[in-house]
Design a protein around this motif. Sequence first.
Motif, mmCIF file in Angstrom:
data_model
loop_
_atom_site.group_PDB
_atom_site.id
_atom_site.type_symbol
_atom_site.label_atom_id
_atom_site.label_comp_id
_atom_site.label_asym_id
_atom_site.label_seq_id
_atom_site.Cartn_x
_atom_site.Cartn_y
_atom_site.Cartn_z
ATOM 1 N N PHE A 27 0.836 -1.208 0.000
ATOM 2 C CA PHE A 27 0.000 0.000 0.000
ATOM 3 C C PHE A 27 0.872 1.260 0.000
ATOM 4 N N HIS A 28 1.969 1.218 0.780
ATOM 5 C CA HIS A 28 2.869 2.382 0.802
ATOM 6 C C HIS A 28 3.372 2.686 -0.615
ATOM 7 N N ILE A 29 3.891 1.657 -1.265
ATOM 8 C CA ILE A 29 4.530 1.919 -2.555
ATOM 9 C C ILE A 29 3.473 2.232 -3.623
ATOM 10 N N PHE A 31 0.970 4.116 -3.167
ATOM 11 C CA PHE A 31 0.754 5.561 -3.065
ATOM 12 C C PHE A 31 1.990 6.364 -3.454
ATOM 13 N N VAL A 32 3.184 5.771 -3.285
ATOM 14 C CA VAL A 32 4.389 6.425 -3.824
ATOM 15 C C VAL A 32 4.215 6.541 -5.342
ATOM 16 N N HIS A 33 3.807 5.430 -5.950
ATOM 17 C CA HIS A 33 3.630 5.434 -7.412
ATOM 18 C C HIS A 33 2.591 6.458 -7.847
ATOM 19 N N SER A 35 1.535 9.124 -6.299
ATOM 20 C CA SER A 35 1.936 10.513 -6.048
ATOM 21 C C SER A 35 3.045 10.964 -6.986
ATOM 22 N N MET A 36 4.059 10.102 -7.166
ATOM 23 C CA MET A 36 5.163 10.500 -8.046
ATOM 24 C C MET A 36 4.663 10.615 -9.492
ATOM 25 N N GLY A 37 3.797 9.677 -9.881
ATOM 26 C CA GLY A 37 3.243 9.727 -11.233
ATOM 27 C C GLY A 37 2.397 10.972 -11.424
ATOM 28 N N LEU A 72 -0.863 10.358 2.067
ATOM 29 C CA LEU A 72 -1.189 8.946 2.284
ATOM 30 C C LEU A 72 0.045 8.050 2.213
ATOM 31 N N LEU A 73 0.979 8.396 1.318
ATOM 32 C CA LEU A 73 2.180 7.545 1.245
ATOM 33 C C LEU A 73 2.987 7.660 2.532
ATOM 34 N N ILE A 74 2.955 8.845 3.146
ATOM 35 C CA ILE A 74 3.689 9.010 4.405
ATOM 36 C C ILE A 74 3.016 8.176 5.502
ATOM 37 N N LEU A 76 1.010 5.670 5.165
ATOM 38 C CA LEU A 76 1.092 4.242 4.882
ATOM 39 C C LEU A 76 2.524 3.708 4.940
ATOM 40 N N GLY A 77 3.505 4.616 5.005
ATOM 41 C CA GLY A 77 4.898 4.167 5.164
ATOM 42 C C GLY A 77 5.191 3.778 6.604
ATOM 43 N N VAL A 78 4.408 4.318 7.525
ATOM 44 C CA VAL A 78 4.689 4.066 8.946
ATOM 45 C C VAL A 78 4.504 2.584 9.289
ATOM 46 N N ALA A 79 3.452 1.967 8.738
ATOM 47 C CA ALA A 79 3.168 0.572 9.103
ATOM 48 C C ALA A 79 4.319 -0.377 8.723
ATOM 49 N N PRO A 80 4.782 -0.376 7.455
ATOM 50 C CA PRO A 80 5.899 -1.285 7.166
ATOM 51 C C PRO A 80 7.164 -0.916 7.943
ATOM 52 N N LEU A 81 7.294 0.365 8.261
ATOM 53 C CA LEU A 81 8.457 0.793 9.046
ATOM 54 C C LEU A 81 8.434 0.111 10.413
ATOM 55 N N ILE A 149 16.943 7.673 -0.675
ATOM 56 C CA ILE A 149 17.391 7.423 0.709
ATOM 57 C C ILE A 149 16.708 6.150 1.229
ATOM 58 N N MET A 150 15.395 6.045 0.996
ATOM 59 C CA MET A 150 14.662 4.856 1.436
ATOM 60 C C MET A 150 15.266 3.597 0.798
ATOM 61 N N HIS A 151 15.605 3.735 -0.473
ATOM 62 C CA HIS A 151 16.177 2.589 -1.172
ATOM 63 C C HIS A 151 17.524 2.207 -0.555
ATOM 64 N N LEU A 153 18.695 2.794 2.384
ATOM 65 C CA LEU A 153 18.532 2.224 3.731
ATOM 66 C C LEU A 153 18.067 0.770 3.643
ATOM 67 N N SER A 154 17.162 0.491 2.697
ATOM 68 C CA SER A 154 16.672 -0.891 2.538
ATOM 69 C C SER A 154 17.787 -1.798 2.009
ATOM 70 N N TYR A 155 18.551 -1.277 1.066
ATOM 71 C CA TYR A 155 19.544 -2.119 0.386
ATOM 72 C C TYR A 155 20.775 -2.368 1.271
ATOM 73 N N TRP A 302 8.354 -10.211 -3.648
ATOM 74 C CA TRP A 302 9.680 -10.450 -4.242
ATOM 75 C C TRP A 302 10.778 -9.781 -3.413
ATOM 76 N N ARG A 303 10.537 -8.557 -2.969
ATOM 77 C CA ARG A 303 11.516 -7.847 -2.127
ATOM 78 C C ARG A 303 11.813 -8.662 -0.872
ATOM 79 N N GLU A 304 10.755 -9.262 -0.321
ATOM 80 C CA GLU A 304 10.930 -10.006 0.924
ATOM 81 C C GLU A 304 11.677 -11.324 0.674
ATOM 82 N N ILE A 306 13.853 -11.759 -1.631
ATOM 83 C CA ILE A 306 15.247 -11.344 -1.837
ATOM 84 C C ILE A 306 15.927 -11.127 -0.481
ATOM 85 N N ARG A 307 15.240 -10.439 0.401
ATOM 86 C CA ARG A 307 15.844 -10.154 1.721
ATOM 87 C C ARG A 307 16.175 -11.465 2.453
ATOM 88 N N MET A 308 15.232 -12.418 2.396
ATOM 89 C CA MET A 308 15.478 -13.685 3.105
ATOM 90 C C MET A 308 16.671 -14.422 2.495
#
Length: 400
Positions: A27-29, A31-33, A35-37, A72-74, A76-81, A149-151, A153-155, A302-304, A306-308
């Motif tokens: 949901f976070h991403i 809304f990122v999409h 908003s950025m779009g 909304l992206l902000i 909705l970013g809190v929950a995965p954080l 920055i988010m990327h 930090l994740s990577y 897929w991101r998850e 990859i992380r595992m």
Amino acid sequence: MNAMRDPAGIPAPPFVFQALMVITWAFHIAFVHLSMGAAGLAIYAFHSRSRGAHWTRLSMAMTKVAKVGVSLLIVLGVAPLLFTQVIYDPQWYTSNVLSGRWALAFIFTLLVAYCSWYVFYASNHEHAKRRAGCYAWIALLLFCVDGLIMHALSYQALLPEKWMNWYAPGGVVDTRGAALHAIEWARYVLIMGLSVPAIGVFLIAYAHYFSVRGDRDVRYLAFARELGRQIAQWGFLFSIVPMLAWQFDLPPASGLELLPLGWSIVGALAIMGAWMRLPGSSVQGYLPMTANFGIVSLLAVWREVIRMRYLKPLGYDIHSYTVHPDAPSMLLFFLTLAGIGGVVGGLYLTLLYRSGRVAGRYTAEPLVRYLARGALSVLGVWITAFLAYGVVISLRDSFN
Ligand code: HEM
């Protein structure tokens, strides 16, 4: 990494938090999409105003979409954080500390970006001066920096074997946190670039949504839908390039490139691109937007995966996290999610959806009135239960 885990453990099996993290990140991403779009299209349309009134109107509409979308992206970013911090706390905190200045700069740049967007929003009207566009450019640029920055930090969190070198390069401790140490451009460009098809499918849904309103110009809606179809078509097809680049950038030893999931995203992008090329009448309504959310969900999983795969060979597996089951708090959490998220959130969504489709004054239908009464009751019960639970625990603790 295991030594850096929270010694208090977690209140439910790790997969619960893992699932919640993946779902909420989708949901976070999304809304990122959106908003950025919307921001990108608002700017493009702003500079295309000489091509006709539709562009002026589109620019103003997309400016509003981005304005609401960022909030909304902000949120909705809190929950995965929070969920990341529960099961991947060693990685997330280390990555943040290693780039401490950037983690802090994230907040300030986001503030400046959002304020700039508001300035643009206030000045983007029929007779807006060209220089108003500068604020929009500043905002979009800073939003992209925030995504970077988010990327990072994740990577960085996936590369523990490099942490010591970043922390003490050449054996000398560097506590400044002044660098973004690792960026995987293909992954960043793909995830941010999906904003392009996202705004395309949004425009298709937008035209459908307002089609029932007699006060909306049919030609403008047809223009928006056709533009959306074109943008979505090229957006999906071009996204295949960074997706493939990311696939081939995955570490060969991880075996990730052999898993069908990553390739299914490539396939899904191609199918969506081909679908958008069909004649106008076969691409309409909310279906393209829903299908796009399917791709976003695949990406979240897929991101998850990859992380595992990155962390497992290094001895980190969330399933070995210490669990101290705490049924009451989990019950409170899930009831809150269902009650406040489902009923109160459901009321807002239904109300907004229904009222926006009516020209002029909107009178709530029975369903909306029923939901409103339900939402009020749920809020009352929730506040009472929340306070009562806290008071009981505090009293019990103070007498023990
Ligand atoms: C304009 C602002 C933002 C943009 C453009 C943005 C973009 C992104 C992107 C591109 C990713 C994926 C990174 C990757 O997997 O490589 C991401 C992940 C994430 N974002 Fe955002 N984001 C923004 C704001 C926020 C905010 C305000 C929060 C929190 C309140 C947040 C929380 C997260 C979390 C928790 C992750 C996942 C971290 C992980 O799984 O390790 N983001 N964001």
